[in-house]
Write an enzyme that holds these catalytic residues in place. Structure first.
Site, PDB file in Angstrom:
ATOM      1  N   ARG A  25      31.956 -23.136 -21.595  1.00 22.30           N
ATOM      2  CA  ARG A  25      32.709 -23.166 -22.569  1.00 22.30           C
ATOM      3  C   ARG A  25      33.944 -22.839 -22.306  1.00 22.30           C
ATOM      4  O   ARG A  25      33.913 -21.576 -22.157  1.00 22.30           O
ATOM      5  CB  ARG A  25      32.172 -23.157 -23.997  1.00 22.30           C
ATOM      6  CG  ARG A  25      30.777 -23.855 -24.365  1.00 22.30           C
ATOM      7  CD  ARG A  25      30.852 -23.960 -25.691  1.00 22.30           C
ATOM      8  NE  ARG A  25      29.498 -24.379 -26.242  1.00 22.30           N
ATOM      9  CZ  ARG A  25      29.026 -24.664 -27.523  1.00 22.30           C
ATOM     10  NH1 ARG A  25      30.053 -24.516 -28.352  1.00 22.30           N
ATOM     11  NH2 ARG A  25      28.066 -25.111 -27.774  1.00 22.30           N
TER      12      ARG A  25
ATOM     13  N   LYS B  61      11.574  -6.187 -45.534  1.00 19.12           N
ATOM     14  CA  LYS B  61      12.870  -6.131 -45.923  1.00 19.12           C
ATOM     15  C   LYS B  61      12.957  -6.148 -47.607  1.00 19.12           C
ATOM     16  O   LYS B  61      12.079  -6.943 -48.208  1.00 19.12           O
ATOM     17  CB  LYS B  61      13.304  -7.836 -45.427  1.00 19.12           C
ATOM     18  CG  LYS B  61      13.777  -7.728 -44.131  1.00 19.12           C
ATOM     19  CD  LYS B  61      13.733  -9.370 -43.793  1.00 19.12           C
ATOM     20  CE  LYS B  61      15.062  -9.883 -43.751  1.00 19.12           C
ATOM     21  NZ  LYS B  61      15.339 -11.313 -43.476  1.00 19.12           N
TER      22      LYS B  61
ATOM     23  N   GLU C  20      17.035 -24.186 -36.789  1.00 17.08           N
ATOM     24  CA  GLU C  20      17.600 -25.189 -37.451  1.00 17.08           C
ATOM     25  C   GLU C  20      17.668 -26.351 -36.824  1.00 17.08           C
ATOM     26  O   GLU C  20      17.235 -26.334 -35.388  1.00 17.08           O
ATOM     27  CB  GLU C  20      18.976 -24.771 -38.000  1.00 17.08           C
ATOM     28  CG  GLU C  20      19.759 -24.698 -36.969  1.00 17.08           C
ATOM     29  CD  GLU C  20      21.399 -24.532 -37.484  1.00 17.08           C
ATOM     30  OE1 GLU C  20      21.764 -24.166 -38.562  1.00 17.08           O
ATOM     31  OE2 GLU C  20      22.319 -24.643 -36.785  1.00 17.08           O
TER      32      GLU C  20
ATOM     33  N   GLU D  18       8.139 -10.265 -42.508  1.00 18.32           N
ATOM     34  CA  GLU D  18       8.196 -11.305 -41.635  1.00 18.32           C
ATOM     35  C   GLU D  18       8.165 -10.979 -40.161  1.00 18.32           C
ATOM     36  O   GLU D  18       8.668  -9.544 -39.759  1.00 18.32           O
ATOM     37  CB  GLU D  18       9.245 -12.400 -41.789  1.00 18.32           C
ATOM     38  CG  GLU D  18      10.731 -11.788 -41.354  1.00 18.32           C
ATOM     39  CD  GLU D  18      11.961 -12.808 -41.432  1.00 18.32           C
ATOM     40  OE1 GLU D  18      11.740 -13.604 -42.328  1.00 18.32           O
ATOM     41  OE2 GLU D  18      12.915 -12.623 -40.673  1.00 18.32           O
TER      42      GLU D  18
ATOM     43  N   HIS E  41      17.753 -18.019 -27.473  1.00 15.21           N
ATOM     44  CA  HIS E  41      18.044 -19.262 -28.138  1.00 15.21           C
ATOM     45  C   HIS E  41      17.853 -20.466 -27.283  1.00 15.21           C
ATOM     46  O   HIS E  41      18.501 -20.769 -26.344  1.00 15.21           O
ATOM     47  CB  HIS E  41      19.398 -19.404 -28.710  1.00 15.21           C
ATOM     48  CG  HIS E  41      19.939 -20.688 -29.313  1.00 15.21           C
ATOM     49  ND1 HIS E  41      20.458 -20.572 -30.581  1.00 15.21           N
ATOM     50  CD2 HIS E  41      19.906 -21.856 -28.708  1.00 15.21           C
ATOM     51  CE1 HIS E  41      20.695 -22.161 -30.889  1.00 15.21           C
ATOM     52  NE2 HIS E  41      20.305 -22.753 -29.957  1.00 15.21           N
TER      53      HIS E  41
ATOM     54  N   VAL F 103      27.483 -30.160 -28.732  1.00 14.09           N
ATOM     55  CA  VAL F 103      28.646 -29.698 -27.547  1.00 14.09           C
ATOM     56  C   VAL F 103      28.061 -29.661 -26.080  1.00 14.09           C
ATOM     57  O   VAL F 103      28.530 -30.062 -25.112  1.00 14.09           O
ATOM     58  CB  VAL F 103      29.307 -28.183 -27.831  1.00 14.09           C
ATOM     59  CG1 VAL F 103      30.426 -27.772 -26.675  1.00 14.09           C
ATOM     60  CG2 VAL F 103      30.288 -28.728 -29.285  1.00 14.09           C
TER      61      VAL F 103
ATOM     62  N   ARG G 224      23.075 -34.239 -34.873  1.00 13.65           N
ATOM     63  CA  ARG G 224      24.232 -34.991 -34.307  1.00 13.65           C
ATOM     64  C   ARG G 224      24.189 -34.670 -32.600  1.00 13.65           C
ATOM     65  O   ARG G 224      23.165 -33.897 -32.220  1.00 13.65           O
ATOM     66  CB  ARG G 224      25.299 -34.149 -34.769  1.00 13.65           C
ATOM     67  CG  ARG G 224      25.307 -32.650 -34.722  1.00 13.65           C
ATOM     68  CD  ARG G 224      26.833 -31.980 -34.904  1.00 13.65           C
ATOM     69  NE  ARG G 224      26.679 -30.860 -35.143  1.00 13.65           N
ATOM     70  CZ  ARG G 224      26.447 -29.843 -34.005  1.00 13.65           C
ATOM     71  NH1 ARG G 224      26.508 -30.305 -32.863  1.00 13.65           N
ATOM     72  NH2 ARG G 224      26.238 -28.295 -34.150  1.00 13.65           N
TER      73      ARG G 224
ATOM     74  N   LEU H 258      11.815 -10.254 -34.523  1.00  7.20           N
ATOM     75  CA  LEU H 258      12.233 -10.829 -33.022  1.00  7.20           C
ATOM     76  C   LEU H 258      13.283  -9.628 -32.619  1.00  7.20           C
ATOM     77  O   LEU H 258      14.566  -9.888 -33.250  1.00  7.20           O
ATOM     78  CB  LEU H 258      12.705 -12.262 -33.236  1.00  7.20           C
ATOM     79  CG  LEU H 258      11.600 -13.181 -33.720  1.00  7.20           C
ATOM     80  CD1 LEU H 258      12.369 -14.577 -33.914  1.00  7.20           C
ATOM     81  CD2 LEU H 258      10.280 -13.176 -32.836  1.00  7.20           C
TER      82      LEU H 258
END
Lengths: 448, 158, 158, 448
Positions: free
Chosen positions: A337, A158, A287, A200, A208, A294, A291, A203
């Site tokens: 959802r 990149k 990340e 890097e 996820h 959902v 908290r 992927l």
């Protein structure tokens, strides 16, 4: 234990927290904007306080309004829910400074994980796997070849100054690397007048996968397995499931243990989720969400652990009610959802709900603040209901999902129920063969 | 305007007015223009409902009065009580500068625009609430030291 | 308004206003134009039926037509079609004594009270369905060999 | 597996069966009286057939109508539900004679257990504990004393010709027996001109405890633990729970094993429930229900086994999907029967439901055919909803019960929700200290 908790949120998550509180014998204070005066959780709460006009910045994001509401009602703790102020370290600190308990992690951990660059550095230090890369500019083909052994293939080159895909090349293997490297540098030079590039791991079709963490303030930290949240549209999760159809028990245990070790080093407290990209047996940190999430109900469905209850207990200084060896996974769970949006165009559809009837029966959980006559306000997130189903096997779970989607009635507004109905009969979904790009392609190919 | 005997209705106009009513949580709009007059209204408690939309009757009564206040027209619509000056924030209201002092205003007082009506304490900061207009204090709706919500009617100035 | 004049009501217009009232959950619309005035209003309680009484719209359509028939007025009220003779049982209807034979009755036939209209087979038993009255066969509503529900209209005799 | 099942029932149980069918990919036929044309399960079924006018005898109890409906729709099996024809051996036989599978036990077992005298004899032969007694007239004090050793105390002496409590005496212990015996005989002679008396164990404050049985046609029989159904009004169960607060694990295992042994001797197939009176560590057979039971969801909640699914599988010739060692009990479950009746006067309250909103969230299951706008017909049983909640402990379960009873909205008709709300905060219930007489006394003592 707390006597009274103020719920600094709205919608289904505020209702979820209210329910946990009442089941623990704790009184609730709902805070709401003028647009949410008729919301279900406001109606059910023991007390409610109007904290501002509809715009979030003047109500649900107004730290003074929320802390004042806690003060005048005498609440001894604040639950921030998800979104809004839930990952605001300043809010967490101010709450504590006012002598009120913040139901969440330590403010410094919120701040650390909120800074995505710092979080990546921290993850590496804590032993969480990150996407391997060159950690800086790569100046020669020779250096590129030397570094590639550690980075692995396929590999992305990149432009350091890049963006929009220009100066970006993929090398499938070592043989293709020199040419890809030259081309990327040339393109970078032409496009940005700067031929610095870095490398890097590439992927291509990751999933996820995230790990649920639960920690008290006394060093007890457990993981509750993973959730697969690869079904996304524009980075918004649409349907989540646990366990992931792509992982086996060993992989789940390993990444869970890694996550727990990292959290022990960090000294983390409360619930939290570590998000990874997963491809071909390897995990890469994205990340950490400091908290409640959902999609936490899918984990609750397969473990029987009430995460909000544990979160409240931990904030009150109690120890976890489960140890790692107590946590057993039973069956399979999925969460749809349901958004107040047209299922194909995704145009938001606020307005009055004329008829509402949630599915019932065995293995079904509905978290929703909707009711007949309720008006979905146009000012907020379009998530209006979470339909969560459990089955002894993934196949049972899908069959139950179909059955409940047949029964669910939300009339008067458009919802994404028809999308979930189509997903539930699509072979790739049924086989668990999907990655983070799959849903967008599926949507593009849908008729009607 | 009038086309023969037929009543000339501008449907778009009424619709726009209805939207206005809805968006602003009003209970009535009445417009008069010479011979022409248009009036839209809604009943107070059920402002946003056609009736079937009546909120479900909860199996248990709300436990505390504040919960009821929270869903009251006053909270839902700052403009609920005509001519009332409403609270711009959540906090504790004080009707006098200090304990024991005479109140900023009392019923019957003439006030100037900008004159302090009450103080609202939020986050340990005292905020003066100025009168938005000149007029007479018709009613003081709050007690000293009372907690108030956003939009709660405090003082009627007309 | 002049008493001698016929009251000129534009029904469409009123209907449009009523829609506006419903759509926006209003309780009253009043429009005045010179001599003319239109006012629509609704009481709170009566409005509540518009939505509630309607059975929920199911998220999925019924898969098979029979399901729809099951909830049709014919099934719910045997007297749904005036002068129709309805099925007293669930079964298979035959309009002739044997395959290939002429039907018991056809449209235009005069029938006596007690005359067989059709046969209904239930549990391998053939049950004659006699006409409850004398009259003319106006319509035969079923095909030979068709399954019928309780209360389904079979033959119209008037 | 079946292609299409006809559900020969109505109300919440018909909906329950429909759900199980759809989750197995089986099409459903709803049969209904004219009064039930708008019922939820009729609306959801793939096909529906009107089988008669409102009176049950002409619709839900009409064997020809139901078998004809199965014939014309091509259903390959009939599920009888609970009540109506579910324990009618003639119906079961006729269904099978028409080449349709009856989803239930063999007709001879239905017949056997339907005859209460024969059932008691069978129970004894099968090794199920029955109330010990004299098995005939006792003619002397000496004989009474001799028999009493086997019968045990307290002991009831009853006039053979008796009724209405006359000629009935309780002997608390051996010392009191001779006098009680003489008095009973004298009273019997005076009242009935017949001094024959017999004796049996006296149960003063028993609990109603039942064992859930599940059996395929291949000799695999398991039990799924007990349910405590002692909270009854006029022999109607009001609230059921599992496990029983009065039993420990050993007692549960023992009575379960005894029940399984008995069913193996009998060669039983399908689901079934063996009901016992329980007092001070001992069980006494009352009767066996050869069908699904209204309160089956509490067992499903603590075992994760879908009883209707297993029942359908067994009828189709499949083997059980669980062995005894697979069955683990997790947490605690309670079911509130919500009837369309005034909660104090129990006056039936049919009519239109104006608003309906079922509770949601974690650990909640609602089985109900109610919806806003539905009209509860006056012709049938008043049970309109079952609220079932699960918790990790009995205390959690009660707290969740209270929370969900706060949320449940059924407007337009009277229901027994207020009764359950009061029960849920009553100490004797909270402590599990109740027997089959307790609820009637509680109701008598209620104000308002």
């Amino acid at each position: 234990m707390f006597e009274k908790i103020l719920i600094a949120n709205r919608g289904e998550i505020a209702l979820r927290i209210h329910r946990a509180c009442h089941e623990m014998g704790i009184k609730t204070v709902a805070v709401h904007s003028t647009a949410d005066a008729e919301a279900m959780h406001v109606r059910l709460a023991d007390e409610s306080v109007c904290i501002g006009p509809p715009p979030s910045r003047d109500s649900y994001l107004s730290i003074p309004a929320i802390i004042s509401a806690a003060t005048i009602t005498g609440a001894d703790a604040i639950h921030p829910g998800v979104g809004f102020l839930s990952e605001n370290a300043t809010f967490a600190s101010m709450v504590e400074e006012h002598g009120i308990t913040f139901i969440g992690p330590k403010p410094q951990h919120i701040a650390l994980m909120g800074d995505k660059v710092a979080a990546r550095g921290a993850a590496r230090e804590l032993g969480l796997p990150v996407v391997p890369g060159s950690d800086g500019a790569v100046s020669s083909e020779k250096e590129a070849l030397a570094l590639s052994a550690n980075i692995g293939f396929p590999l992305l080159i990149k432009a350091a100054a890049g963006g929009g895909g220009r100066g970006m090349k993929i090398a499938a293997d070592e043989a293709a690397l020199p040419e890809a490297f030259r081309m990327a540098r040339n393109e970078a030079r032409a496009a940005f007048d700067n031929d610095q590039v870095y490398m890097e791991r590439y992927l291509g079709q990751p999933r996820h996968i995230e790990v649920q963490i639960l920690a008290d303030g006394h060093g007890n930290i457990v993981h509750l397995g993973e959730r697969d949240c690869s079904l996304q549209r524009r980075h918004q999760k649409v349907l989540e499931e646990a366990p992931s159809p792509a992982l086996n028990d060993t992989q789940c245990d390993e990444i869970g243990r890694t996550a727990v070790e990292a959290m022990k080093k960090l000294g983390y407290r409360s619930v939290g989720t570590i998000e990874f990209l997963y491809e071909e047996g390897e995990f890469f940190f994205i990340e950490m969400n400091t908290r409640l999430q959902v999609e936490h109900p899918v984990t609750e469905m397969i473990t029987g652990v009430d995460l909000v209850r544990e979160q409240i207990r931990a904030a009150a200084g109690s120890t976890l009610s489960v140890a790692q060896e107590d946590i057993a996974y039973m069956g399979h769970a999925m969460e749809c959802r349901i958004n107040a949006e047209h299922w194909r165009t995704f145009v938001p559809s606020p307005g009055r709900v004329k008829a509402y009837h949630a599915p019932g029966g065995v293995g079904v959980r509905v978290d929703s603040g909707l009711y007949a006559g309720y008006s979905v306000p146009p000012h907020y997130d379009s998530l209006v209901a979470k339909l969560v189903v459990h089955g002894l096997t993934r196949e049972d779970c899908i069959m139950r999902l179909r059955r409940t989607l047949e029964e669910y009635v939300i009339d008067g507004i458009e919802t994404t129920i028809p999308l979930h109905q189509r997903l539930a009969v699509t072979p790739a979904f049924m086989n668990g063969h999907y990655n983070i790009h799959w849903l967008e392609k599926f949507l593009a190919g849908l008729e009607g | 305007m009038a086309l023969g005997n037929k009543l000339d209705i501008d449907e778009k106009q009424v619709r726009r007015l209805a939207d206005l009513l809805n968006e602003n949580g009003l209970t009535e709009i009445e417009i008069e223009d010479g011979e022409r007059r248009v009036k839209l209204s809604r009943q107070n408690g059920t402002v946003s409902h056609t009736g079937f939309a009546a909120p479900p009757v909860l199996a248990s009564e709300p436990a505390v009065v504040v919960a009821v206040e929270g869903t009251s027209p006053a909270a839902a619509e700052p403009e609920g009580i005509a001519d009332a000056v409403t609270s711009p924030m959540v906090g504790t209201v004080y009707i006098a500068p200090e304990p024991g002092s005479p109140p900023f205003v009392k019923v019957g007082d003439q006030v100037r625009g900008g004159q302090t009506l009450v103080i609202i304490e939020a986050m340990k900061v005292m905020n003066n609430l100025p009168s938005p207009r000149a007029g007479t204090v018709k009613e003081v709706l709050v007690r000293d030291g009372q907690p108030v919500e956003y939009g709660e009617a405090l003082v009627v100035v007309a």
